[in-house]
Scaffold this motif. Structure first.
Motif, PDB file in Angstrom:
ATOM      1  N   THR A  32       0.933  -1.376  -0.083  1.00 21.83           N
ATOM      2  CA  THR A  32      -0.063  -0.165  -0.144  1.00 21.83           C
ATOM      3  C   THR A  32       0.898   1.142  -0.036  1.00 21.83           C
ATOM      4  N   GLU A  49       4.822   7.030  11.870  1.00 19.47           N
ATOM      5  CA  GLU A  49       3.426   6.757  11.179  1.00 19.47           C
ATOM      6  C   GLU A  49       2.303   7.210  12.309  1.00 19.47           C
ATOM      7  N   ILE A  75      -1.753   7.756  12.585  1.00 24.46           N
ATOM      8  CA  ILE A  75      -2.937   7.251  12.214  1.00 24.46           C
ATOM      9  C   ILE A  75      -4.050   8.098  13.072  1.00 24.46           C
ATOM     10  N   LEU A  93      -6.794  -3.650  10.593  1.00 23.61           N
ATOM     11  CA  LEU A  93      -5.774  -4.232   9.867  1.00 23.61           C
ATOM     12  C   LEU A  93      -5.267  -5.372  10.646  1.00 23.61           C
ATOM     13  N   GLN A  97      -4.576  -6.281   4.136  1.00 26.45           N
ATOM     14  CA  GLN A  97      -3.848  -5.069   3.742  1.00 26.45           C
ATOM     15  C   GLN A  97      -4.693  -3.619   3.775  1.00 26.45           C
ATOM     16  N   PHE A  98      -3.797  -2.667   4.016  1.00 26.45           N
ATOM     17  CA  PHE A  98      -4.254  -1.408   4.196  1.00 26.45           C
ATOM     18  C   PHE A  98      -5.212  -1.189   2.969  1.00 26.45           C
ATOM     19  N   THR A  99      -4.918  -1.389   1.814  1.00 20.65           N
ATOM     20  CA  THR A  99      -5.690  -1.017   0.691  1.00 20.65           C
ATOM     21  C   THR A  99      -7.192  -1.533   0.724  1.00 20.65           C
ATOM     22  N   VAL A 154      -8.586  -2.025   3.736  1.00 16.98           N
ATOM     23  CA  VAL A 154      -9.276  -1.637   4.771  1.00 16.98           C
ATOM     24  C   VAL A 154      -9.848  -0.156   4.363  1.00 16.98           C
ATOM     25  N   LEU A 199      -6.318   4.960  10.042  1.00 17.81           N
ATOM     26  CA  LEU A 199      -5.694   4.970   8.702  1.00 17.81           C
ATOM     27  C   LEU A 199      -4.608   6.055   8.673  1.00 17.81           C
TER      28      LEU A 199
END
Length: 305
Positions: free
Chosen positions: A106, A166, A168, A196, A225-227, A229, A242
């Protein structure tokens, strides 16, 4: 240095073996390889003679892998794949003008690729070979110059260079939020929550960061996968935690919106990993400098525990 070349089989024999194993038929393998059935049979017999083992057993009208053949097949497929990739890398250009990069799926598709034209514009003639990887592996064995890694700065036989932390935050689709009373973080606990799979405690940690207990935040849909989600959240399946950088398009186009501007910094970070044998690779080092200049989150690495 290769000490005994007689042990190296012809690629054609390995191809014949893999194809016959996949079809369970010498005849179908011959059709795929544009050979005669007798030619495929001869190649496999020669390979069996070289190995000193029986690779196939004849069962009725089919050929079935023997025990030795079953053990041999994964190695043959890996060797054929590596050979093809080696040829493709050689055909795309010299090492001096190419970069082989492994990246998280992702991160690569949603953050890196949209920004890649800027790097290529500043480095004309450079060719990028990019592949998705989700977990550490042997960089030198798979001939990558570098990799993007999320986690701790640990990778065998390689050096990790910090990129960014990161951050979120909770988001949802406008359609999902319509008609819902969401006035405080506690209202999100009723869900549904989108998780996730590799970060099962993310929602618990976020609720705790807002002063809640968070003990019941494990329920909800899970995706690996983040995609997925992101797509699930945009489709109105629930609340999602996210990173903002992965959903810039969805936020700009109104497919997703921030529910509460209560961001949380995750305990892991992104790193640029280079194999120890390629630490002086000029193009990989240039790429690291470029990618580090593009991050918008704080650049200070986490302090050692």
């Amino acid at each position: 240095m290769i000490s005994n070349r007689r042990l190296i089989p012809d690629i054609e024999k390995l191809q014949a073996f893999e194809c016959a194993a996949r079809h369970g038929s010498f005849t179908q393998a011959a059709g795929e390889l544009s050979l005669t059935q007798s030619a495929v049979s001869r190649q496999i017999k020669e390979l069996e003679a070289q190995l000193g083992v029986l690779l196939f057993e004849r069962v009725r009208q089919r050929v079935v892998l023997s025990g030795a053949g079953q053990r041999f097949l994964p190695e043959v497929r890996r060797l054929l794949t590596d050979t093809e990739e080696t040829m493709l890398r050689a055909m795309t250009g010299s090492q001096a003008t190419s970069l082989s990069l492994a990246t998280l799926p992702t991160f690569g598709s949603r953050w890196l690729v949209p920004r890649l034209p800027d790097f290529l514009a500043d480095n004309p003639g450079v060719l990028v070979n990019m592949a998705s990887r989700s977990a550490p592996f042997d960089l030198e064995e798979q001939a990558f110059d570098a990799a993007i890694h999320y986690g701790k700065p640990v990778w065998a036989n390689a050096r990790c260079r910090y990129i960014c932390r990161e951050i979120i935050l909770p988001v949802a689709s406008p359609g999902f939020l319509a008609g819902r009373s969401v006035e405080s973080p506690a209202d999100l606990a009723a869900g549904p929550l989108l998780h996730l799979a590799t970060r099962p405690k993310a929602w618990v940690n976020w609720f705790q960061s807002t002063g809640m207990d968070g003990g019941g935040a494990y329920h909800g849909h899970r995706f690996d996968q983040f995609t997925m989600v992101i797509e699930a959240a945009a489709a109105g399946l629930g609340f999602a935690l996210l990173p903002r950088y992965l959903i810039e398009t969805e936020l700009d186009e109104g497919q997703l919106q921030v529910v509460f501007d209560l961001p949380m910094t995750t305990e892991n970070s992104y790193y640029f990993v280079m194999p120890e044998g390629k630490l002086e690779h000029p193009l990989a080092n240039r790429f690291y400098d470029w990618i580090a200049s593009k991050v918008s989150t704080p650049t200070e690495p986490p302090s050692a525990a």
